[in-house]
Design an enzyme around this catalytic site. Structure first.
Site, mmCIF file in Angstrom:
data_model
loop_
_atom_site.group_PDB
_atom_site.id
_atom_site.type_symbol
_atom_site.label_atom_id
_atom_site.label_comp_id
_atom_site.label_asym_id
_atom_site.label_seq_id
_atom_site.Cartn_x
_atom_site.Cartn_y
_atom_site.Cartn_z
ATOM 1 N N SER A 152 27.442 35.079 36.210
ATOM 2 C CA SER A 152 28.466 36.064 36.588
ATOM 3 C C SER A 152 28.343 37.274 35.673
ATOM 4 O O SER A 152 27.890 37.160 34.526
ATOM 5 C CB SER A 152 29.856 35.445 36.447
ATOM 6 O OG SER A 152 30.863 36.435 36.374
ATOM 7 N N TYR B 165 35.746 31.085 30.699
ATOM 8 C CA TYR B 165 34.740 31.245 31.758
ATOM 9 C C TYR B 165 33.646 32.209 31.312
ATOM 10 O O TYR B 165 32.447 31.932 31.469
ATOM 11 C CB TYR B 165 35.420 31.755 33.034
ATOM 12 C CG TYR B 165 34.483 31.929 34.209
ATOM 13 C CD1 TYR B 165 34.181 30.857 35.034
ATOM 14 C CD2 TYR B 165 33.911 33.171 34.491
ATOM 15 C CE1 TYR B 165 33.323 31.008 36.124
ATOM 16 C CE2 TYR B 165 33.051 33.331 35.562
ATOM 17 C CZ TYR B 165 32.771 32.249 36.383
ATOM 18 O OH TYR B 165 31.919 32.406 37.448
#
Length: 226
Positions: free
Chosen positions: A143, A156
Site C-alpha cells: 500500500s 497498518y
C-alpha cells in the site's frame, strides 16, 4: 493455454475482495488455486465462483495466517493435494484505524501478526518446495501507506513498510533458487475494508503478469496499478 497453465497458486485472504478476484482470474489463466482465509463460508463462496467461471475445483484450507501451526498444516495439505506450489499471493490483511497514542499493544500486535508475520510464515513454509523445484513466484500486496504513512493508521502503515523490506530481503536471498519475489500496490479497491475504490478485478491482470514472470525476470521490485 493460459499464462498460468498447470501452475498451483496459493492466495491468502481469498474469501473476499482482491483475494476472491485473484482466485477467479488465476483459475481463468489455467492455475489450480488454493484458497486460504479464516472464514470458511467466504472461501466456499469464492470456490463456487471459481467453479462457475472456470470449471475448476479450488482447494479450500481454512487458515489463520498469523498461526504458524495452521500455516504449516495448510501448506503441507496443499502439497499433498497438488504435489507442488508455484505461486503465492500474500494478500490477507486487516485494515483498522488507530493512532500511536490510541492503539493498545494487543491491537498493534494483531495487525502486525496478520499483515507482516502472516506473509513471513506463509513464505517460510512454501520456500522448501519452491527451492526444490527451482521455481517460485511470490507476490506481496502492499500500500502507499508503507512509505508515506497516514495519521490514524499506525499499525497498518508500519506493517506494510516492514513487508516491503521483507520482500526485498527475500528477493536477495532466493533469486539463486529461481524464486522471484515482488510487491504489488493495487491502490484503493472497493472491498470489505474500503467502501469506495476500483473493482478488484481490474487489477488482477497485473497479478497474473507477476505470477508468470519468466526465468530471470525482475525481483525485489514494486509494481503499482496504473
Amino acid at each position: 493455454m493460459g499464462a498460468l497453465q498447470d501452475r498451483v497458486a496459493i492466495i491468502s485472504g481469498a474469501g473476499t475482495g482482491l483475494g476472491r478476484a485473484a482466485s477467479i482470474s488465476f483459475a481463468s489463466a489455467g492455475a489450480d488455486v488454493v484458497l486460504l482465509g479464516r472464514r470458511k463460508a467466504k472461501l466456499e463462496e469464492t470456490a463456487l465462483a471459481v467453479k462457475e467461471r472456470t470449471g475448476k475445483e479450488a482447494l479450500i484450507l481454512q487458515t489463520d495466517v498469523s498461526d504458524e501451526a495452521q500455516v504449516q498444516e495448510a501448506i503441507a495439505a496443499a502439497i499433498r493435494h497438488f504435489n507442488r506450489i508455484d505461486v503465492i499471493v500474500n494478500n490477507a490483511a486487516v485494515f483498522e484505524p488507530g493512532t500511536v497514542l490510541e492503539l493498545t499493544s494487543n491491537e498493534w500486535q494483531n495487525q502486525i501478526a496478520i499483515n507482516l508475520t502472516g506473509p513471513f510464515l506463509l513464505t517460510k513454509a512454501v520456500l522448501p518446495a519452491m527451492r526444490k523445484a527451482k521455481y517460485g513466484r511470490i507476490i506481496n500486496i502492499t500500500s502507499g501507506l508503507s512509505w508515506n504513512g497516514a495519521g490514524g493508521y499506525a499499525a497498518y502503515s508500519a506493517a506494510k513498510a516492514g513487508l516491503e523490506s521483507l520482500t526485498r530481503t527475500l528477493a536477495d536471498e532466493e533469486h539463486e533458487h529461481g524464486i522471484l519475489v515482488n510487491l504489488y500496490n493495487p491502490g484503493t479497491l472497493r472491498t470489505e475494508m474500503h467502501a469506495t475504490g476500483k473493482d478488484p478485478a481490474i487489477v488482477t491482470p497485473d497479478l497474473i503478469r507477476l505470477a508468470s514472470l519468466p526465468i530471470g525476470g525482475p525481483t525485489g521490485t514494486i509494481v503499482s496499478y496504473g
